[in-house]
Design a protein around this motif. Structure first.
Motif, mmCIF file in Angstrom:
data_model
loop_
_atom_site.group_PDB
_atom_site.id
_atom_site.type_symbol
_atom_site.label_atom_id
_atom_site.label_comp_id
_atom_site.label_asym_id
_atom_site.label_seq_id
_atom_site.Cartn_x
_atom_site.Cartn_y
_atom_site.Cartn_z
ATOM 1 N N LEU A 38 -43.017 12.655 18.606
ATOM 2 C CA LEU A 38 -42.670 11.267 17.628
ATOM 3 C C LEU A 38 -43.809 10.951 16.654
ATOM 4 C CD1 LEU A 38 -40.221 8.806 18.723
ATOM 5 C CD2 LEU A 38 -41.256 8.220 19.978
ATOM 6 N N ALA A 39 -43.623 9.808 16.393
ATOM 7 C CA ALA A 39 -44.763 9.381 15.374
ATOM 8 C C ALA A 39 -45.014 7.677 15.978
ATOM 9 C CB ALA A 39 -43.771 8.949 14.372
ATOM 10 N N SER A 40 -46.684 7.820 16.111
ATOM 11 C CA SER A 40 -46.560 6.145 16.779
ATOM 12 C C SER A 40 -46.264 5.280 15.666
ATOM 13 C CB SER A 40 -48.502 6.215 16.341
ATOM 14 O OG SER A 40 -48.307 6.674 14.862
ATOM 15 N N LEU A 43 -48.135 5.478 11.896
ATOM 16 C CA LEU A 43 -47.397 6.762 11.375
ATOM 17 C C LEU A 43 -46.051 6.734 10.451
ATOM 18 C CD1 LEU A 43 -47.536 9.185 9.470
ATOM 19 C CD2 LEU A 43 -46.892 10.769 12.367
ATOM 20 N N THR A 44 -45.110 5.606 11.404
ATOM 21 C CA THR A 44 -43.679 5.793 11.138
ATOM 22 C C THR A 44 -43.879 4.955 10.379
ATOM 23 O OG1 THR A 44 -43.217 6.011 13.528
ATOM 24 C CG2 THR A 44 -41.868 4.647 11.926
ATOM 25 N N ARG A 45 -45.070 3.874 9.384
ATOM 26 C CA ARG A 45 -44.598 2.954 8.927
ATOM 27 C C ARG A 45 -45.520 3.546 7.724
ATOM 28 N NH1 ARG A 45 -47.434 -2.168 12.000
ATOM 29 N NH2 ARG A 45 -45.468 -3.441 12.961
ATOM 30 N N LYS A 46 -46.259 4.433 7.805
ATOM 31 C CA LYS A 46 -47.119 4.712 6.589
ATOM 32 C C LYS A 46 -46.128 5.339 5.745
ATOM 33 C CE LYS A 46 -52.053 5.555 7.990
ATOM 34 N NZ LYS A 46 -52.803 6.586 8.315
ATOM 35 N N LEU A 47 -44.692 6.005 6.980
ATOM 36 C CA LEU A 47 -44.292 7.446 6.943
ATOM 37 C C LEU A 47 -42.723 6.665 5.739
ATOM 38 C CD1 LEU A 47 -43.224 9.632 9.343
ATOM 39 C CD2 LEU A 47 -43.942 10.905 7.235
ATOM 40 N N TYR A 48 -42.304 5.272 6.105
ATOM 41 C CA TYR A 48 -41.384 4.586 5.556
ATOM 42 C C TYR A 48 -42.218 4.159 4.011
ATOM 43 C CZ TYR A 48 -38.861 3.357 9.741
ATOM 44 O OH TYR A 48 -38.170 3.111 10.646
ATOM 45 N N LYS A 49 -43.237 3.942 3.998
ATOM 46 C CA LYS A 49 -44.332 3.674 2.684
ATOM 47 C C LYS A 49 -44.350 4.744 1.167
ATOM 48 C CE LYS A 49 -47.078 0.109 4.095
ATOM 49 N NZ LYS A 49 -48.424 -0.585 4.212
ATOM 50 N N CYS A 50 -44.241 6.050 2.721
ATOM 51 C CA CYS A 50 -44.083 7.233 1.235
ATOM 52 C C CYS A 50 -42.883 7.458 1.380
ATOM 53 C CB CYS A 50 -44.808 8.192 2.494
ATOM 54 S SG CYS A 50 -45.231 9.630 1.981
ATOM 55 N N ILE A 51 -42.060 7.114 1.912
ATOM 56 C CA ILE A 51 -40.463 7.418 1.734
ATOM 57 C C ILE A 51 -40.442 6.703 0.461
ATOM 58 C CG2 ILE A 51 -38.071 7.135 2.281
ATOM 59 C CD1 ILE A 51 -39.178 8.352 5.280
ATOM 60 N N LYS A 52 -39.937 5.404 0.357
ATOM 61 C CA LYS A 52 -40.146 4.911 -0.063
ATOM 62 C C LYS A 52 -40.067 4.693 -1.874
ATOM 63 C CE LYS A 52 -39.859 0.851 2.653
ATOM 64 N NZ LYS A 52 -39.856 -0.890 3.015
ATOM 65 N N ILE A 108 -39.152 9.636 13.981
ATOM 66 C CA ILE A 108 -39.044 8.282 14.054
ATOM 67 C C ILE A 108 -37.861 8.022 14.944
ATOM 68 C CG2 ILE A 108 -40.573 8.419 12.180
ATOM 69 C CD1 ILE A 108 -37.531 6.820 10.592
ATOM 70 N N PRO A 109 -38.228 6.656 15.523
ATOM 71 C CA PRO A 109 -36.890 5.743 16.767
ATOM 72 C C PRO A 109 -35.912 4.970 15.837
ATOM 73 C CG PRO A 109 -39.231 4.784 16.611
ATOM 74 C CD PRO A 109 -39.278 5.455 15.719
ATOM 75 N N SER A 110 -35.545 5.116 14.593
ATOM 76 C CA SER A 110 -34.371 4.703 14.127
ATOM 77 C C SER A 110 -33.992 4.806 12.881
ATOM 78 C CB SER A 110 -34.330 3.244 13.649
ATOM 79 O OG SER A 110 -33.490 2.673 13.027
ATOM 80 N N LYS A 111 -32.772 4.868 12.703
ATOM 81 C CA LYS A 111 -31.874 5.912 11.670
ATOM 82 C C LYS A 111 -32.012 4.936 10.780
ATOM 83 C CE LYS A 111 -26.953 5.698 13.836
ATOM 84 N NZ LYS A 111 -26.893 6.854 14.685
ATOM 85 N N THR A 112 -31.736 4.186 10.917
ATOM 86 C CA THR A 112 -31.125 2.523 10.200
ATOM 87 C C THR A 112 -32.591 2.324 9.501
ATOM 88 O OG1 THR A 112 -29.865 1.780 11.900
ATOM 89 C CG2 THR A 112 -30.367 0.087 10.559
ATOM 90 N N LEU A 114 -34.676 4.152 8.702
ATOM 91 C CA LEU A 114 -34.532 5.466 7.781
ATOM 92 C C LEU A 114 -33.893 5.883 6.765
ATOM 93 C CD1 LEU A 114 -36.216 7.848 7.231
ATOM 94 C CD2 LEU A 114 -34.766 9.284 8.333
ATOM 95 N N GLY A 115 -32.258 5.124 6.900
ATOM 96 C CA GLY A 115 -32.043 5.200 5.342
ATOM 97 C C GLY A 115 -32.274 3.846 4.558
ATOM 98 N N ALA A 116 -32.669 2.821 5.582
ATOM 99 C CA ALA A 116 -33.492 1.340 5.048
ATOM 100 C C ALA A 116 -34.553 1.633 3.401
ATOM 101 C CB ALA A 116 -33.881 0.763 5.362
ATOM 102 N N ALA A 117 -35.365 2.922 4.860
ATOM 103 C CA ALA A 117 -36.791 3.383 3.646
ATOM 104 C C ALA A 117 -36.168 4.150 2.249
ATOM 105 C CB ALA A 117 -37.320 4.094 4.986
#
Length: 153
Positions: A38-40, A43-52, A108-112, A114-117
């Motif tokens: 599980l991402a911290s 790390l979750t925020r960094k992954l969202y930024k990278c996905i965007k 990561i904790p949330s599929k919602t 993840l979709g938004a990112a």
């Protein structure tokens, strides 16, 4: 009789905005038992930024069917899986596929979120982020942290 418009900056509007945003710890309540590693929060925020950034360059694969197809074709990238997807059987085979092909993956904790990112109103349970020179620095940073996570039992 006329209707009185609500103040857009009033306390009711702020309360509604707070209801939509859930904290990282609140999201952890809905996790599946297989959601390891599980991402911290960081790390979750960094992954969202990278996905965007990857969405702008059209360098993502979204959804179980599409991701599975491109894993089988030998495509490389970081797999980001949502930890709150039910039933687990929908995507429980993907981590095994990643381990067989030495692909890094993280929950990561949330599929919602993840979709938004990924720029979608629809929740998504899995995204593969492919490397690209436009956001290589952010990708490498995420890759390094994902690979440093302890392997699942």
């Amino acid at each position: 009789m006329t209707k009185i418009k609500a103040d857009p900056d009033g306390p009711e509007a702020q309360a509604e905005a707070c209801l939509g945003e859930r904290t990282y710890h609140e999201l952890l309540v809905n996790l599946n038992p297989i959601a390891q590693p599980l991402a911290s929060r960081r790390l979750t925020r960094k992954l969202y930024k990278c996905i965007k950034k990857a969405v702008k360059q059209k360098q993502i694969r979204r959804g179980v069917k599409e991701v599975q197809k491109f894993i089988n074709k030998g495509e490389k990238g970081i797999m980001v899986l949502a930890g709150d997807t039910l039933p687990i059987e929908v995507y429980c085979h993907l981590p095994v596929m990643c381990e067989d092909r030495n692909l890094p993956y993280v929950y990561i904790p949330s599929k919602t979120d993840l979709g938004a990112a990924a720029g979608s109103k629809r929740p998504t349970c899995v995204i593969m982020v492919k490397p690209h020179e436009e956001y290589q620095e952010a990708y490498d940073e995420c890759l390094e942290e994902v690979q440093a996570l302890p392997p699942p039992m």
